[in-house]
Every structure is written in structure tokens, then in C-alpha cells.
Design an enzyme around this catalytic site. Structure first.
Site, PDB file in Angstrom:
ATOM      1  N   ASN A  42       0.849  -1.191   0.000  1.00 44.85           N
ATOM      2  CA  ASN A  42       0.000   0.000   0.000  1.00 44.85           C
ATOM      3  C   ASN A  42       0.881   1.237   0.000  1.00 44.85           C
ATOM      4  OD1 ASN A  42       0.681  -0.710   2.703  1.00 44.85           O
ATOM      5  ND2 ASN A  42      -1.003   0.502   3.515  1.00 44.85           N
ATOM      6  N   ILE A  43       0.448   2.243  -0.744  1.00 47.03           N
ATOM      7  CA  ILE A  43       1.199   3.492  -0.879  1.00 47.03           C
ATOM      8  C   ILE A  43       0.234   4.637  -0.621  1.00 47.03           C
ATOM      9  CG2 ILE A  43       2.620   4.920  -2.389  1.00 47.03           C
ATOM     10  CD1 ILE A  43       3.160   2.294  -4.031  1.00 47.03           C
ATOM     11  N   GLU A  44       0.394   5.279   0.527  1.00 42.29           N
ATOM     12  CA  GLU A  44      -0.537   6.339   0.913  1.00 42.29           C
ATOM     13  C   GLU A  44      -0.064   7.700   0.412  1.00 42.29           C
ATOM     14  OE1 GLU A  44      -2.268   4.115   4.886  1.00 42.29           O
ATOM     15  OE2 GLU A  44      -0.981   5.884   5.159  1.00 42.29           O
ATOM     16  N   CYS A  53      -3.899   0.538  -2.735  1.00 42.81           N
ATOM     17  CA  CYS A  53      -3.724  -0.654  -1.903  1.00 42.81           C
ATOM     18  C   CYS A  53      -2.640  -1.567  -2.485  1.00 42.81           C
ATOM     19  CB  CYS A  53      -5.024  -1.443  -1.839  1.00 42.81           C
ATOM     20  SG  CYS A  53      -6.433  -0.532  -1.198  1.00 42.81           S
ATOM     21  N   GLU A  55      -2.839  -4.738  -3.104  1.00 38.34           N
ATOM     22  CA  GLU A  55      -3.370  -5.665  -4.103  1.00 38.34           C
ATOM     23  C   GLU A  55      -3.389  -5.030  -5.487  1.00 38.34           C
ATOM     24  OE1 GLU A  55      -4.566  -4.706  -1.179  1.00 38.34           O
ATOM     25  OE2 GLU A  55      -6.057  -6.107  -0.406  1.00 38.34           O
ATOM     26  N   CYS A  90     -10.074  -4.749   0.184  1.00 36.30           N
ATOM     27  CA  CYS A  90     -11.196  -3.806   0.214  1.00 36.30           C
ATOM     28  C   CYS A  90     -12.085  -4.023  -1.012  1.00 36.30           C
ATOM     29  CB  CYS A  90     -10.674  -2.371   0.273  1.00 36.30           C
ATOM     30  SG  CYS A  90     -10.081  -1.731  -1.305  1.00 36.30           S
ATOM     31  N   CYS A  93     -10.495  -3.184  -4.447  1.00 30.07           N
ATOM     32  CA  CYS A  93      -9.565  -4.217  -4.897  1.00 30.07           C
ATOM     33  C   CYS A  93     -10.298  -5.473  -5.352  1.00 30.07           C
ATOM     34  CB  CYS A  93      -8.558  -4.551  -3.805  1.00 30.07           C
ATOM     35  SG  CYS A  93      -7.327  -3.247  -3.572  1.00 30.07           S
TER      36      CYS A  93
END
Ligand SMILES: [Zn+2]
Length: 134
Positions: A42-44, A53, A55, A90, A93
Site C-alpha cells: 500500500n502506498i498512501e 492498496c 493488491e 477492500c 480491490c
């Protein structure tokens, strides 16, 4: 590639997570039918909406390299500084997985020492398929 080995690769990818806001770190490992593995984390983002996310990172990496047939997806997530906890994909995804994978596609959830195998159909029984356009 065993399921456990795929989970271990997801666990390793979790270590790359950029999650300074949620502190929830997720890694994914996507096994293609050709035997290659694409990982993601995940990369915020400070603006939140651009966040992606683990995935989808893995799937988009694979598709961008020409891969469209997949065997299994392993997901390992949990709060920063803690061991992995059961983390399911989620809804967004799940919809992306459904774009490329059949109903019997294998999704592994948990951690490398204790995980369960699900089908896409079990996690996402009703999806938007695109047939709605016809
Ligand atoms: Zn997601």
C-alpha cells in the site's frame, strides 16, 4: 511456488509499505499462470484519494508488464510494529481482481504461518462485470 512461499513474498512486500497516515502496512504477492510473481504494497498520500492498496499495486504492475492470467493472490497486512493480522481486500480491490480473475481464483489471507484460502466468488459473489453496458 507453494501457498506458504507466496504468503512469505507478500509478507516481505509488506515491509515496503508507505503508510505514514494509517500506519497499517499491507503487502501482496500475485502469482501469474506463467509462474512469475508481482508484489505490491500500500502506498498512501497526504491527499488520501491517490492512495493505492497493495493488491492493486501488484495487479497493475503485472498488467502493465503484459500479464493478464493469474493463479493466486496472497495478502498480508497489519498495524505498523505488529505482526500480521487477518486482512481481507477492500471492495475496490475485489472489483479490480474480478476484472482479471475467474470466480475460482485463489486468494490467501492471514500470515505465512497461519493463513486461509478463499475463492474470489466467496469474497465477492456479485461484481460489476461490464455486461451491464449491453
Ligand atoms: Zn484495496
Amino acid at each position: 511456488m507453494t501457498d506458504k512461499e507466496l504468503m512469505e513474498l507478500a509478507q516481505k512486500a509488506r515491509g515496503k509499505s508507505y503508510s505514514p497516515y494509517s500506519h497499517f502496512r499491507v503487502g501482496a504477492a500475485l502469482l501469474t499462470k506463467s509462474g512469475k510473481v508481482y508484489t505490491g504494497c500500500n502506498i498512501e498520500n497526504a491527499a488520501f484519494t491517490p492512495t493505492i492498496c497493495a493488491e492493486r499495486t501488484a495487479i497493475f504492475k503485472a498488467v502493465s508488464e503484459g500479464e493478464k492470467e493469474f493463479e493466486a493472490l496472497a495478502i498480508v497486512g497489519g498495524r505498523e510494529g505488529e505482526t500480521a493480522a487477518f486482512t481481507a481486500p477492500c471492495g475496490v480491490c475485489r472489483q479490480v481482481i474480478a476484472e482479471f480473475c475467474p470466480k475460482d481464483f485463489k486468494i490467501l489471507l492471514g500470515d505465512p504461518d497461519q493463513f486461509r484460502s478463499y475463492t474470489l466468488a466467496a469474497l465477492f459473489p456479485y461484481s460489476f462485470s461490464g455486461n451491464e453496458f449491453n
